[in-house]
Design a protein around this motif. Structure first.
Motif, PDB file in Angstrom:
ATOM      1  N   PRO A 165       3.144  11.469  14.799  1.00  0.00           N
ATOM      2  CA  PRO A 165       2.455  11.988  13.619  1.00  0.00           C
ATOM      3  C   PRO A 165       1.524  10.918  13.045  1.00  0.00           C
ATOM      4  N   ASP A 166       0.438  11.365  12.470  1.00  0.00           N
ATOM      5  CA  ASP A 166      -0.530  10.473  11.855  1.00  0.00           C
ATOM      6  C   ASP A 166      -0.111  10.199  10.415  1.00  0.00           C
ATOM      7  N   VAL A 167      -0.243   8.956  10.001  1.00  0.00           N
ATOM      8  CA  VAL A 167       0.069   8.567   8.629  1.00  0.00           C
ATOM      9  C   VAL A 167      -1.153   7.858   8.082  1.00  0.00           C
ATOM     10  N   GLU A 168      -1.501   8.173   6.826  1.00  0.00           N
ATOM     11  CA  GLU A 168      -2.664   7.498   6.262  1.00  0.00           C
ATOM     12  C   GLU A 168      -2.542   7.324   4.755  1.00  0.00           C
ATOM     13  N   VAL A 169      -3.217   6.281   4.314  1.00  0.00           N
ATOM     14  CA  VAL A 169      -3.428   6.022   2.899  1.00  0.00           C
ATOM     15  C   VAL A 169      -4.942   5.985   2.748  1.00  0.00           C
ATOM     16  N   THR A 170      -5.490   6.894   1.976  1.00  0.00           N
ATOM     17  CA  THR A 170      -6.944   6.975   1.844  1.00  0.00           C
ATOM     18  C   THR A 170      -7.430   6.194   0.628  1.00  0.00           C
ATOM     19  N   ALA A 216     -14.227  -8.145   9.629  1.00  0.00           N
ATOM     20  CA  ALA A 216     -15.498  -8.868   9.467  1.00  0.00           C
ATOM     21  C   ALA A 216     -16.618  -8.264  10.292  1.00  0.00           C
ATOM     22  N   GLY A 217     -16.303  -7.770  11.478  1.00  0.00           N
ATOM     23  CA  GLY A 217     -17.327  -7.202  12.338  1.00  0.00           C
ATOM     24  C   GLY A 217     -17.414  -5.695  12.253  1.00  0.00           C
ATOM     25  N   GLY A 218     -16.760  -5.088  11.288  1.00  0.00           N
ATOM     26  CA  GLY A 218     -16.741  -3.626  11.170  1.00  0.00           C
ATOM     27  C   GLY A 218     -15.448  -3.061  11.713  1.00  0.00           C
ATOM     28  N   THR A 219     -15.547  -1.963  12.423  1.00  0.00           N
ATOM     29  CA  THR A 219     -14.376  -1.276  12.959  1.00  0.00           C
ATOM     30  C   THR A 219     -13.814  -2.024  14.160  1.00  0.00           C
ATOM     31  N   VAL A 220     -12.499  -2.097  14.237  1.00  0.00           N
ATOM     32  CA  VAL A 220     -11.809  -2.730  15.357  1.00  0.00           C
ATOM     33  C   VAL A 220     -11.005  -1.633  16.040  1.00  0.00           C
ATOM     34  N   LEU A 221     -11.517  -1.102  17.128  1.00  0.00           N
ATOM     35  CA  LEU A 221     -10.895   0.063  17.750  1.00  0.00           C
ATOM     36  C   LEU A 221      -9.679  -0.248  18.601  1.00  0.00           C
ATOM     37  N   ASP A 222      -9.640  -1.412  19.217  1.00  0.00           N
ATOM     38  CA  ASP A 222      -8.588  -1.670  20.196  1.00  0.00           C
ATOM     39  C   ASP A 222      -7.439  -2.537  19.710  1.00  0.00           C
ATOM     40  N   ALA A 223      -7.509  -3.061  18.512  1.00  0.00           N
ATOM     41  CA  ALA A 223      -6.421  -3.902  18.003  1.00  0.00           C
ATOM     42  C   ALA A 223      -5.369  -3.029  17.325  1.00  0.00           C
ATOM     43  N   GLU A 224      -4.121  -3.512  17.338  1.00  0.00           N
ATOM     44  CA  GLU A 224      -3.008  -2.793  16.699  1.00  0.00           C
ATOM     45  C   GLU A 224      -2.076  -3.795  16.045  1.00  0.00           C
ATOM     46  N   VAL A 238       9.309   1.845  14.963  1.00  0.00           N
ATOM     47  CA  VAL A 238       8.045   1.113  14.956  1.00  0.00           C
ATOM     48  C   VAL A 238       6.960   1.963  14.305  1.00  0.00           C
ATOM     49  N   ALA A 239       6.128   1.288  13.519  1.00  0.00           N
ATOM     50  CA  ALA A 239       4.917   1.890  12.959  1.00  0.00           C
ATOM     51  C   ALA A 239       3.750   1.141  13.584  1.00  0.00           C
ATOM     52  N   ILE A 240       2.804   1.885  14.136  1.00  0.00           N
ATOM     53  CA  ILE A 240       1.672   1.270  14.829  1.00  0.00           C
ATOM     54  C   ILE A 240       0.426   1.464  13.974  1.00  0.00           C
ATOM     55  N   PHE A 241      -0.030   0.360  13.361  1.00  0.00           N
ATOM     56  CA  PHE A 241      -1.223   0.388  12.509  1.00  0.00           C
ATOM     57  C   PHE A 241      -2.462   0.190  13.366  1.00  0.00           C
ATOM     58  N   ARG A 242      -3.481   0.970  13.056  1.00  0.00           N
ATOM     59  CA  ARG A 242      -4.757   0.882  13.766  1.00  0.00           C
ATOM     60  C   ARG A 242      -5.858   0.635  12.747  1.00  0.00           C
ATOM     61  N   PHE A 250      -1.776   4.677  10.478  1.00  0.00           N
ATOM     62  CA  PHE A 250      -0.737   4.272  11.411  1.00  0.00           C
ATOM     63  C   PHE A 250       0.005   5.496  11.929  1.00  0.00           C
ATOM     64  N   ASP A 251       0.767   5.280  12.988  1.00  0.00           N
ATOM     65  CA  ASP A 251       1.566   6.322  13.626  1.00  0.00           C
ATOM     66  C   ASP A 251       3.031   5.904  13.568  1.00  0.00           C
ATOM     67  N   VAL A 252       3.905   6.892  13.633  1.00  0.00           N
ATOM     68  CA  VAL A 252       5.337   6.667  13.818  1.00  0.00           C
ATOM     69  C   VAL A 252       5.795   7.591  14.945  1.00  0.00           C
ATOM     70  N   HIS A 253       6.897   7.251  15.576  1.00  0.00           N
ATOM     71  CA  HIS A 253       7.430   8.035  16.686  1.00  0.00           C
ATOM     72  C   HIS A 253       8.504   8.993  16.192  1.00  0.00           C
ATOM     73  N   LEU A 254       8.295  10.289  16.373  1.00  0.00           N
ATOM     74  CA  LEU A 254       9.296  11.268  15.941  1.00  0.00           C
ATOM     75  C   LEU A 254      10.631  11.075  16.649  1.00  0.00           C
ATOM     76  N   GLU A 255      10.591  10.627  17.886  1.00  0.00           N
ATOM     77  CA  GLU A 255      11.836  10.421  18.628  1.00  0.00           C
ATOM     78  C   GLU A 255      12.729   9.367  17.966  1.00  0.00           C
ATOM     79  N   GLU A 256      12.124   8.446  17.215  1.00  0.00           N
ATOM     80  CA  GLU A 256      12.882   7.399  16.531  1.00  0.00           C
ATOM     81  C   GLU A 256      13.368   7.846  15.149  1.00  0.00           C
ATOM     82  N   LEU A 257      12.967   9.026  14.736  1.00  0.00           N
ATOM     83  CA  LEU A 257      13.223   9.485  13.366  1.00  0.00           C
ATOM     84  C   LEU A 257      14.131  10.702  13.341  1.00  0.00           C
TER      85      LEU A 257
END
Length: 157
Positions: free
Chosen positions: A21-26, A66-74, A84-88, A97-104
């Protein structure tokens, strides 16, 4: 103790609904991202920063953006050993960030998740919303900053 009971939200946590699932703070800024980084360190949550190549120490948020969007870092954060929560870093304006439903699965993991959302929401003074994978228009649960608690956002099943 969580504000949510497992039997009230278990239908939302079925892995058949999507694994991540997608998680966000806008409405965030680079300073808000730094607040999240500081929170991760202050809480002692295990974490691992994975830039585009290799692994590194977590830099300052200003350096990441600093360089704008960083697409490949986590940033992988473990609020509990088996979760685990994976922030992008798609954009500074949204903490994604994402979380794994299987872990929840079950009350214990739900309590950890609610505490994690509450910690982030309180630190930022903003709501945290979890939506079905790939469907940001369909909220599941979230930390409501006005209520200062995690609530079910999806209509009852």
């Amino acid at each position: 103790m969580s504000e949510l009971r497992w039997d009230e939200v278990a239908d939302l946590f079925d892995p058949d609904n999507g694994i991540l699932p997608d998680v966000e703070v806008t409405g965030t800024t680079v300073a808000d991202w730094q607040t999240v980084f500081d929170l991760v360190r202050a809480r002692g949550w295990q974490h691992r920063y994975v830039p585009e190549v290799g692994e590194a120490e977590l830099p300052a948020a200003a350096e990441i953006f600093a360089g704008g969007t960083v697409l490949d870092a986590e940033l992988h954060v473990l609020p509990a050993p088996a979760m685990v929560a994976i922030f992008r870093f798609y954009r500074a304006e949204t903490v994604d960030f994402d979380v794994h439903l299987e872990e929840l699965q079950g009350q214990g993991p739900l309590d950890v998740l609610c505490g994690f959302y509450r910690d982030i929401g309180r630190a930022l003074g903003k709501s945290v919303v979890m939506t079905f994978e790939g469907h940001r228009e369909l909220p599941m649960i979230g930390y409501d900053v006005r209520l200062d608690r995690v609530v079910r956002l999806a209509p009852p099943d």
